[in-house]
Scaffold this motif. Structure first.
Motif, PDB file in Angstrom:
ATOM      1  N   PRO A 141       0.077   8.511  -7.193  1.00  0.00           N
ATOM      2  CA  PRO A 141       0.723   9.629  -7.915  1.00  0.00           C
ATOM      3  C   PRO A 141       0.234  11.007  -7.482  1.00  0.00           C
ATOM      4  O   PRO A 141       0.861  12.014  -7.836  1.00  0.00           O
ATOM      5  N   LEU A 142      -0.855  11.086  -6.722  1.00  0.00           N
ATOM      6  CA  LEU A 142      -1.408  12.375  -6.285  1.00  0.00           C
ATOM      7  C   LEU A 142      -0.928  12.753  -4.889  1.00  0.00           C
ATOM      8  O   LEU A 142      -1.580  13.529  -4.188  1.00  0.00           O
ATOM      9  N   GLY A 143       0.200  12.208  -4.452  1.00  0.00           N
ATOM     10  CA  GLY A 143       0.697  12.479  -3.110  1.00  0.00           C
ATOM     11  C   GLY A 143       1.004  13.941  -2.854  1.00  0.00           C
ATOM     12  O   GLY A 143       0.793  14.449  -1.751  1.00  0.00           O
ATOM     13  N   ARG A 144       1.487  14.665  -3.881  1.00  0.00           N
ATOM     14  CA  ARG A 144       1.789  16.088  -3.685  1.00  0.00           C
ATOM     15  C   ARG A 144       0.523  16.919  -3.488  1.00  0.00           C
ATOM     16  O   ARG A 144       0.568  17.969  -2.837  1.00  0.00           O
ATOM     17  N   ILE A 145      -0.568  16.455  -4.015  1.00  0.00           N
ATOM     18  CA  ILE A 145      -1.834  17.178  -3.837  1.00  0.00           C
ATOM     19  C   ILE A 145      -2.476  16.822  -2.494  1.00  0.00           C
ATOM     20  O   ILE A 145      -2.948  17.698  -1.762  1.00  0.00           O
ATOM     21  N   LEU A 146      -2.477  15.536  -2.170  1.00  0.00           N
ATOM     22  CA  LEU A 146      -3.151  15.081  -0.952  1.00  0.00           C
ATOM     23  C   LEU A 146      -2.342  15.373   0.308  1.00  0.00           C
ATOM     24  O   LEU A 146      -2.903  15.697   1.351  1.00  0.00           O
ATOM     25  N   LYS A 147      -1.011  15.212   0.236  1.00  0.00           N
ATOM     26  CA  LYS A 147      -0.108  15.427   1.383  1.00  0.00           C
ATOM     27  C   LYS A 147      -0.548  14.549   2.558  1.00  0.00           C
ATOM     28  O   LYS A 147      -0.580  13.339   2.458  1.00  0.00           O
ATOM     29  N   THR A 148      -0.922  15.159   3.681  1.00  0.00           N
ATOM     30  CA  THR A 148      -1.280  14.370   4.868  1.00  0.00           C
ATOM     31  C   THR A 148      -2.641  13.693   4.738  1.00  0.00           C
ATOM     32  O   THR A 148      -2.974  12.843   5.581  1.00  0.00           O
ATOM     33  N   LYS A 149      -3.426  14.030   3.745  1.00  0.00           N
ATOM     34  CA  LYS A 149      -4.727  13.404   3.552  1.00  0.00           C
ATOM     35  C   LYS A 149      -4.672  12.153   2.687  1.00  0.00           C
ATOM     36  O   LYS A 149      -5.720  11.582   2.361  1.00  0.00           O
ATOM     37  N   MET A 150      -3.479  11.739   2.320  1.00  0.00           N
ATOM     38  CA  MET A 150      -3.334  10.524   1.523  1.00  0.00           C
ATOM     39  C   MET A 150      -3.912   9.332   2.302  1.00  0.00           C
ATOM     40  O   MET A 150      -3.556   9.113   3.464  1.00  0.00           O
ATOM     41  N   PRO A 151      -4.824   8.561   1.714  1.00  0.00           N
ATOM     42  CA  PRO A 151      -5.388   7.403   2.418  1.00  0.00           C
ATOM     43  C   PRO A 151      -4.308   6.407   2.823  1.00  0.00           C
ATOM     44  O   PRO A 151      -3.349   6.165   2.084  1.00  0.00           O
ATOM     45  N   HIS A 152      -4.463   5.852   4.027  1.00  0.00           N
ATOM     46  CA  HIS A 152      -3.484   4.894   4.551  1.00  0.00           C
ATOM     47  C   HIS A 152      -4.211   3.873   5.419  1.00  0.00           C
ATOM     48  O   HIS A 152      -5.173   4.203   6.110  1.00  0.00           O
ATOM     49  N   GLU A 153      -3.724   2.647   5.378  1.00  0.00           N
ATOM     50  CA  GLU A 153      -4.378   1.574   6.135  1.00  0.00           C
ATOM     51  C   GLU A 153      -4.266   1.794   7.633  1.00  0.00           C
ATOM     52  O   GLU A 153      -5.167   1.440   8.393  1.00  0.00           O
ATOM     53  N   ARG A 154      -3.154   2.374   8.105  1.00  0.00           N
ATOM     54  CA  ARG A 154      -3.011   2.599   9.543  1.00  0.00           C
ATOM     55  C   ARG A 154      -4.011   3.621  10.067  1.00  0.00           C
ATOM     56  O   ARG A 154      -4.421   3.554  11.223  1.00  0.00           O
ATOM     57  N   ARG A 155      -4.397   4.540   9.244  1.00  0.00           N
ATOM     58  CA  ARG A 155      -5.396   5.523   9.654  1.00  0.00           C
ATOM     59  C   ARG A 155      -6.821   5.023   9.478  1.00  0.00           C
ATOM     60  O   ARG A 155      -7.767   5.702   9.867  1.00  0.00           O
ATOM     61  N   GLY A 156      -6.976   3.869   8.857  1.00  0.00           N
ATOM     62  CA  GLY A 156      -8.301   3.328   8.631  1.00  0.00           C
ATOM     63  C   GLY A 156      -9.021   3.903   7.441  1.00  0.00           C
ATOM     64  O   GLY A 156     -10.218   3.667   7.264  1.00  0.00           O
ATOM     65  N   THR A 157      -8.318   4.689   6.609  1.00  0.00           N
ATOM     66  CA  THR A 157      -8.957   5.303   5.442  1.00  0.00           C
ATOM     67  C   THR A 157      -8.833   4.442   4.193  1.00  0.00           C
ATOM     68  O   THR A 157      -9.290   4.852   3.123  1.00  0.00           O
ATOM     69  N   VAL A 158      -8.229   3.275   4.322  1.00  0.00           N
ATOM     70  CA  VAL A 158      -8.167   2.296   3.226  1.00  0.00           C
ATOM     71  C   VAL A 158      -8.716   0.983   3.761  1.00  0.00           C
ATOM     72  O   VAL A 158      -8.271   0.495   4.805  1.00  0.00           O
TER      73      VAL A 158
END
Length: 337
Positions: free
Chosen positions: A176-193
């Motif tokens: 739900p915080l996608g509007r705040i995080l924008k491109t910093k949203m954690p994602h498995e492809r980026r390795g941040t999840v």
């Protein structure tokens, strides 16, 4: 025409020729024109090459421009970098072929490479439960927050962090915080999840995103530019980081381009000086060896003989299997008793 040949070579030579005079003269004119065109084309290519070879720009390696380059191996690069007092981050520029199949252009790819050592300082915010905050700090996180307090922290200080990581269980709470995080949203492809917060933080520190962009000097080539090395790295780490990026980029090589010719050249820069890297050892590892299979044509007698041999072999195996079964049946009672 015949009178001229008679005057120069004699009447006997004119009578004994097997090719008509017209076609002989036409072939001679074609050969002369071809020689003139080839010589002019060679001169044009040499002239254009000598004029268009830049000294400090990214350009394509050709047999004419190769002697101009000063290619360095990793031992030489380590000696060059050891002369500086402060640790510097070197930016790598990979020149990649973009056209294939008669000028058809491939799409611009992007990806994430996991390097062997940390190249740049990255501030990491870890969103995880309180019982694993200690593990996150030990792995290199700058700050840890619980999922319930993540919204307040991100609204106030989202720009202070380069990367935001979380575990797979906490990810639904951040969507739900996608509007705040924008491109910093954690994602498995980026390795941040990741399943554990330790692996997510380590990947965030070691991962490096890359993207193909159009080369400013050549329309038929792409460039991949990213911070890849530090001046304090040993020789083995320098080689490993380049090899990791080679493997990542070559994964997107089209089938019609040889894998060892996909990456044209590599250049390192610290903002002022440029180092041309010798990439032949990496390209040699990507060479494919084609193995030709020789198919023999058998005659009818040879085919019949092969079938009989296979039949006898199968019968022999069946008989041996039966003998083993009889032996086990005969001795099984003695073993169990």
């Amino acid at each position: 025409g015949s009178s001229g040949i008679n005057a120069e070579y004699g009447e006997k030579a004119c009578k004994n020729r097997s090719i008509p005079l017209f076609y002989t003269m036409l072939a001679s004119a074609r050969v002369l024109a071809l020689r003139i065109c080839t010589r002019n084309l060679h001169q044009i290519v040499q002239r254009d090459t000598s004029l268009t070879v830049p000294i400090n720009e990214v350009f394509i390696r050709t047999p004419e421009t190769a002697p101009v380059l000063t290619c360095n191996n990793y031992t030489e690069i380590a000696k060059i970098l050891a002369g500086s007092d402060t640790a510097r981050v070197l930016t790598a520029t990979f020149v990649v072929r973009a056209t294939h199949d008669g000028g058809k252009k491939m799409r611009k790819e992007r990806g994430v490479a996991t390097l062997a050592a940390k190249v740049r300082n990255t501030s990491v915010l870890a969103v995880c439960d309180a019982d694993v905050h200690g593990d996150a700090y030990d792995s290199g996180a700058n700050k840890c927050v619980e999922p319930a307090a993540a919204k307040e922290e991100l609204e106030a200080n989202a720009d202070k962090y380069d990367v935001i990581v979380c575990t797979s269980r906490v990810l639904p709470a951040l969507k739900p915080l996608g509007r705040i995080l924008k491109t910093k949203m954690p994602h498995e492809r980026r390795g941040t999840v990741a399943p554990t917060i330790q692996s997510a933080v380590r990947r965030a520190l070691l991962n490096m995103e890359w993207e193909m962009t159009q080369s400013p000097n050549h329309a038929d080539y792409y460039t991949v530019t990213l911070p890849l090395l530090k001046s304090t790295f040993p020789v083995i780490t320098l080689r490993d980081h380049v090899q990791i990026m080679f493997n990542e980029i070559v994964n997107f090589c089209p089938a019609k381009i040889p894998r060892n010719e996909f990456i044209e050249r590599l250049e390192l820069t610290d903002g002022e000086n440029k180092i041309h890297v010798d990439i032949r050892e990496h390209n040699d590892k990507l060479k494919t060896v084609e193995v030709g299979v020789l198919k023999k044509k058998y005659s009818r007698e040879e085919t019949w003989e092969l079938r009989e041999t296979a039949k006898k072999r199968s019968e022999f195996l069946e008989s041996e299997t039966a003998k083993i079964g009889e032996f086990l049946d005969a001795h099984w009672s003695k073993i169990t008793s």
